[in-house]
Design an enzyme around this catalytic site. Sequence first.
Site, PDB file in Angstrom:
ATOM      1  CD  GLU A 425     102.390 106.020  73.856  1.00 40.94           C
ATOM      2  OE1 GLU A 425     103.340 106.718  74.234  1.00 40.94           O
ATOM      3  OE2 GLU A 425     101.463 105.672  74.633  1.00 40.94           O
ATOM      4  CD  GLU A 502     101.755 101.438  76.435  1.00 41.80           C
ATOM      5  OE1 GLU A 502     102.307 101.142  75.357  1.00 41.80           O
ATOM      6  OE2 GLU A 502     102.150 102.346  77.179  1.00 41.80           O
TER       7      GLU A 502
HETATM    8  C1  GAL Z   1     103.526 104.738  77.245  1.00 39.75           C
HETATM    9  C2  GAL Z   1     104.603 104.119  76.355  1.00 39.75           C
HETATM   10  C3  GAL Z   1     105.341 103.027  77.099  1.00 39.75           C
HETATM   11  C4  GAL Z   1     105.734 103.501  78.463  1.00 39.75           C
HETATM   12  C5  GAL Z   1     104.507 103.937  79.212  1.00 39.75           C
HETATM   13  C6  GAL Z   1     104.779 104.354  80.640  1.00 39.75           C
HETATM   14  O1  GAL Z   1     103.048 105.935  76.756  1.00 39.75           O
HETATM   15  O2  GAL Z   1     104.029 103.577  75.215  1.00 39.75           O
HETATM   16  O3  GAL Z   1     106.458 102.631  76.367  1.00 39.75           O
HETATM   17  O4  GAL Z   1     106.627 104.545  78.317  1.00 39.75           O
HETATM   18  O5  GAL Z   1     103.953 105.033  78.526  1.00 39.75           O
HETATM   19  O6  GAL Z   1     103.609 104.800  81.236  1.00 39.75           O
END
Ligand code: GAL
Length: 811
Positions: A425, A502
Amino acid sequence: MKELLKRFALLSSVFCLFVACNFEENDIRIVEDFNFDWRFNLGENPGASKLEFQDKDWRKLNLPHDWSIEGEFSEEHPTKPEGGALPAGTAWYRKTFTIPEGWVDKSVSIEFDGVYRNSEVWINGRYLGKRPNGYISFAYDLTDHLNYGEQENVIAVKVDNSEQPNSRWYTGSGIYRNVRLVASEKLHVSHWGTYVTTPEVTEEKALVNYEVTIQNNSRLIKKFKLETKVYDANDREVGKATTLEKLYPKKTLIKVSDIELSNPKLWSLGDPHMYRIVTRIYEDSELVDNYSTPFGIRYFNFDAEKGFSLNGVPTKILGVCLHHDNGALGALANKAAIERKLNILKDMGVNAIRTAHNPPSLELLELCDQMGIIVQDEAFDVWKKKKVKYDYSVDWDKWHKKDLEDLIKRDRNHPSVMMWSIGNEIREQFDKTGIAITKELVDIVKSLDATRPVTCALTENEPNKNFIYKSGALDLLGFNYKHEAYEDFPVRFKGEKIIASENMSALATRGEYSMPSDSIQRWPSAHNVPFDGNEDLTVSAFDQVSAYWGSTHEETWKAVKKLDFISGLFVWTGFDYLGEPIPYPYPARSSYFGIVDLAGFPKDVYYMYQSEWTNKPVLHVFPHWNWEEGKEVDIWAYYNNADEVELFLNGESLGSKSKQDDDLHLCWQVNFQPGTIKAVSRKNGKVVLEKEIHTAAEASKIELVPHKENVIRDRYDLVYVTVNILDSNGKFVPKADNLIHFEVEGGGKIVGVDNGYQANLSSFKAKEIKAFNGKCLVIIQSNGKHDDIKLRASTDDGAMEASIEIETVNN
Ligand code: GAL
């Protein structure tokens, strides 16, 4: 001299058992475990870099060590609840040691696997250097600054984690990974000096391409024989190459050879066969160095339409993201802790780990090699543009090239590593500076390893707005969240290979249930509106709550499962981790995202994955059966390998159900009456599995369940003992919260306690903890003694008590 060598060979062979490393038992190269007998002190400690500095009053300890996890929780700590609400600051480590006279002609170096953060190292008062990145492995050559014989040497390490916040999650502080001392002859294989690839693999043969870098640190021209041998997992020699070489003083030689192996045994998820390639250097037929590199033979492919395949077999990547902490142990890298974590995940059906969002420990990679788990090895969470004030962006300009190079050099021989991720991100995806940086990073990776795709975890899925994508440099596009858009990707990103890097960010607390279970709640429901949650800062474990940018587990899995072009997914996260306690404020201090809680106890959704990701028969029925009389309770069942599940309350059938369309669970509404809920899964009329849940009476017994039978007496190995609170009939008491005290005698010591509750503020280092929803955990480590470990657990009033003995064994 021989005696000394023997002593160190013995030490190195002991060490080899806990870190599979690049040497063999009768090595000429000495690799000494350098973790023991350090001195530690918090604070600036002026003068502590000097040899003569007095550290006798400092605390004595062994590495790896994380001082943050020893502290008390407070909202006031500058790490903030996002960073785990634990202290950070500055501290020093010093170790006094002697070097045998006989090493005077050797090259000696020290290797650190990871120090958080801003480490600076001195040997005998001489400055060796600084490494800001807290996750990177590094080494220093000590040769020119050592004292030999009886005269002492001091290594001093300053660790500065005082600038806060520097992370979006818990980092830990200190020398939290292993340290080794390496002594070799002046003519030797360089640090991370080998690179093995297998450019051609068929059933009949594999071509092993091997690059080795040899260093001549002496003042003499060296003529030597370079012998390379390949061994299979049974130590059978299966390939060999020998050449004669000449190397001028202070020069390095890079030697590339091709070795053909017939009928190779491939590294696969079910059978991760490992080979080993060993370089031996002989001068006048005397062995002067040997260096062993474990590797695997496999091929894989990402396809824009069909997704991922391993050794030609279409395979969905079923992954989870993991942060580096090990719960109650903090950041410390401990093989037994990581092994337990991976075993729990593998049993659920996980076949891949994304090392969010930083270089992992060596132990994680070695275990993934051995266990058949794919790794997405990730370098950065930020580039030049920051996410929090003092994060890695402050070191970006000076260090990113070196750090990325070092990560690739360290990890590129691991067969489990199948993707390099250059970021998560990253802010630069939104502006055109992202183009040049992406190209630069991809070039760095490719210059050191072109055999694996380079990916990046992106959030912007509009092709025209994403500058990392627009660089055209990525081999594999990673997308975080927004599964609703996937169906459109083949058009939006025509011809691109895609992975869901993710997903989910669903939230849950083990053993908590809010009804109605089918109401889905997003956090926050609207901008700046606080989460409408529970007063005790828990979240329902029916799969019904998620971050607003994510989804429930079922929502995304349903989407990914049917789309072949999505190579796989990485659920955020496998385990709860310290820090980022979304959706609650302090005292919440650890995350709610895990499929498994911080103590390692699965939440219910674990079994949804198990029913989908494995072939083993699953029938999991929840919640517990202790409610107010007459309450309408939702009962869910996850199951597989069956056509239907029938539910009974106190022997009376409540009907059979089966999953329809893309359902992933069944649900019944049942008015509570004390007694027994029983579920029976059947296939073609035959019973597959039966499960019962009982109404429990008062807490009256402690059950102790160790996660393994014996503990190695090496001062590293761990046993995790689960405490279950039971009633007088042996039924699990789902809301029990008794305070349990632990006493350990014999061959172990308590190194952590936990109960998985995200807002628990008692210390992880205490000798007692309250059960949470019926369970808690004590972690015991070998203290090196030969006695067995005796554990006694009891309540204050003495009403409940249990003891077990755990055997200790030699390596
Ligand atoms: C994502 C991020 C992660 C964590 C997650 C929590 O956007 O890449 O590191 O923060 O959100 O939902």
